[in-house]
Scaffold this active site. Structure first.
Site, PDB file in Angstrom:
ATOM      1  N   ASP A  70      33.707 -80.162 -67.555  1.00 38.81           N
ATOM      2  CA  ASP A  70      33.257 -80.901 -68.741  1.00 38.81           C
ATOM      3  C   ASP A  70      34.229 -80.691 -69.897  1.00 38.81           C
ATOM      4  OD1 ASP A  70      30.927 -81.576 -67.299  1.00 38.81           O
ATOM      5  OD2 ASP A  70      29.848 -79.837 -68.076  1.00 38.81           O
ATOM      6  N   ASP A  82      26.814 -75.336 -63.779  1.00 36.77           N
ATOM      7  CA  ASP A  82      27.166 -75.122 -65.183  1.00 36.77           C
ATOM      8  C   ASP A  82      26.923 -73.661 -65.523  1.00 36.77           C
ATOM      9  OD1 ASP A  82      27.879 -77.772 -65.717  1.00 36.77           O
ATOM     10  OD2 ASP A  82      25.864 -78.330 -66.345  1.00 36.77           O
TER      11      ASP A  82
END
EC number: 3.4.23.36
Length: 160
Positions: free
Chosen positions: A133, A117
């Protein structure tokens, strides 16, 4: 076969490529996990973190079952894109974005046991996330749009 739902395949392939490319760039650009670079200091940063959970760090430590969930969703969507009748464009976009996200994070989970991330919105103290995401959420948005019935030609004529 790919001509039938071409927007589905196009979005899925481009989305997967962008997701994997941005994660690769993140890993190559930062020396250690937790390193950050403020594009707009205090508002938006690029921060290298690893996530063993789902989107936005939900189910932290669930990489084992999440990898299989990602695989099942991906295979189901590939089957849908390949064998389903021609979908409306909004449905193709929705399912294509979800496939890009599921494949992107699924690949990470199978290869590394975690997801990279890096998108860090600090102004609202939001969990760090990645393009996969984002793509899943965009896909859900398109599917919500698709759930509304299209206006019939008689409704269009009466509203003019």
């Amino acid at each position: 076969m790919m001509k039938k739902n071409r927007w589905f395949w196009l979005v899925a392939i481009i989305g997967l490529g962008l997701d994997q490319l941005t994660k690769y760039i993140t890993v190559q650009s930062f020396e250690t996990i937790g390193d950050t670079f403020g594009l707009w200091p205090g508002v938006f940063h690029l921060t290298y973190v690893i996530n063993t959970g789902a989107a936005f760090s939900f189910f932290k430590g669930g990489a084992v079952w999440l990898r299989w969930l990602s695989l099942a969703v991906s295979l189901g969507l590939i089957f849908l894109g390949w064998y389903a009748p021609r979908m409306r464009i909004v449905e193709q976009l929705g399912y294509g974005f979800i496939l890009a996200g599921a494949l992107g994070n699924g690949i990470d989970r199978f290869l590394f046991g975690y997801v990279v991330d890096f998108l860090d919105f600090r102004l609202i103290n939001f969990p760090v996330f990645n393009l996969a995401d984002t793509f899943i959420n965009i896909g859900i948005f398109f599917l919500l749009l698709a759930s509304f019935p299209p206006k019939s030609s008689s409704q269009k004529n009466t509203s003019q």
